[in-house]
Design an enzyme around this catalytic site. Structure first.
Site, short mmCIF file in Angstrom:
data_model
loop_
_atom_site.label_atom_id
_atom_site.label_comp_id
_atom_site.label_asym_id
_atom_site.label_seq_id
_atom_site.Cartn_x
_atom_site.Cartn_y
_atom_site.Cartn_z
N LYS A 13 0.46 0.13 6.81
CA LYS A 13 1.05 -1.20 6.66
C LYS A 13 1.85 -1.62 7.89
O LYS A 13 1.64 -2.70 8.44
CB LYS A 13 1.97 -1.25 5.43
CG LYS A 13 1.30 -0.98 4.10
CD LYS A 13 2.27 -1.08 2.96
CE LYS A 13 3.45 -0.15 3.06
NZ LYS A 13 3.07 1.28 3.11
N GLY A 72 0.83 -1.20 0.00
CA GLY A 72 0.00 0.00 0.00
C GLY A 72 0.86 1.25 0.00
O GLY A 72 2.09 1.18 0.13
N LEU A 73 0.22 2.38 -0.14
CA LEU A 73 0.92 3.66 -0.15
C LEU A 73 1.66 3.92 1.15
O LEU A 73 1.34 3.34 2.20
CB LEU A 73 -0.08 4.80 -0.37
CG LEU A 73 -0.78 4.88 -1.72
CD1 LEU A 73 -1.90 5.92 -1.66
CD2 LEU A 73 0.21 5.23 -2.83
N SER A 79 6.02 -1.83 -2.08
CA SER A 79 6.09 -2.76 -3.23
C SER A 79 5.11 -2.30 -4.32
O SER A 79 4.10 -2.96 -4.58
CB SER A 79 5.82 -4.20 -2.80
OG SER A 79 4.67 -4.35 -2.01
#
Length: 209
Positions: free
Chosen positions: A37, A31-32, A105
């Protein structure tokens, strides 16, 4: 590639899992920046450990300053960063540990490569891709490290999600999508655990800590 090495057979994964009392697999959070995360990964790791499931979290703090300290942030280096992380996660999973990765990622191809690496094992290792989804404006408003502010000021170039040169490619069919602007950390962790239990991947014990 080295040619003067010999593969030595050891315990099978099934034998190792039986001895350790659990199976290993990889949970891949993507995620951004500032999507949540690392926060979710940390809480999930603690929850699993407290309930008798061996887990280990891989993130920038223990990868970028060690294994991958030689890599920068060019597209090539980002690709190599994710490749190495996937290899390490696979090793943890092969050792009957739940590997939890929390990295932006941003590229689908890299995440697909990580999944393919796990699936190439015999038997395949479970790879659970979880999209930690949040609107860009929410992530930017959080900005705990001030990275978005620096990117807007031109101090950080090619910042993922802000610049056309560094897009974030959302997963097309992740196993789970967690919207952190709608769920608390506790709710996000429970959503993941419920999914894992439903797949028969974990069996939580009474809280041990």
């Amino acid at each position: 590639m080295a040619t003067n090495i010999t593969w030595h057979e050891g315990l099978t994964r099934e034998e190792r899992n039986a001895l350790n009392g659990q199976q290993g697999f990889t949970i891949w959070l993507t995620g951004l920046s500032a999507s949540g995360k690392s926060t979710i990964a940390t809480a999930l790791e603690q929850h699993l450990l407290q309930h008798g499931v061996n887990a280990y979290r891989l993130d920038g703090d223990n990868v970028r300053f060690g294994l991958n300290k030689d890599l920068g942030f060019s597209e090539k280096d980002r690709n190599e960063n994710i490749r190495r992380i996937a290899e390490v996660a696979k090793l943890f999973a092969d050792a009957s540990t739940v590997a939890i990765t929390s990295f932006i990622s941003p590229y689908r191809a890299d995440r697909d490569t990580a999944r393919a690496l796990h699936q190439s094992s015999t038997p395949p290792i479970e790879f659970i891709e979880i999209h930690i989804d949040v609107p860009l404006e929410v992530a930017e408003a959080r900005d705990p490290k001030g990275l978005y502010k620096k990117a807007r000021a031109g101090i950080i170039k090619d910042f993922t999600g802000l610049h056309a040169s560094a897009p974030y490619e959302e997963p097309l069919s992740p196993e789970l999508k967690i919207e952190t602007h709608k769920l608390s950390v506790e709710e996000a962790v429970q959503t993941i655990v419920t999914f894992l239990e439903g797949r028969g991947l974990v069996a939580l014990k009474e809280k041990t800590v």
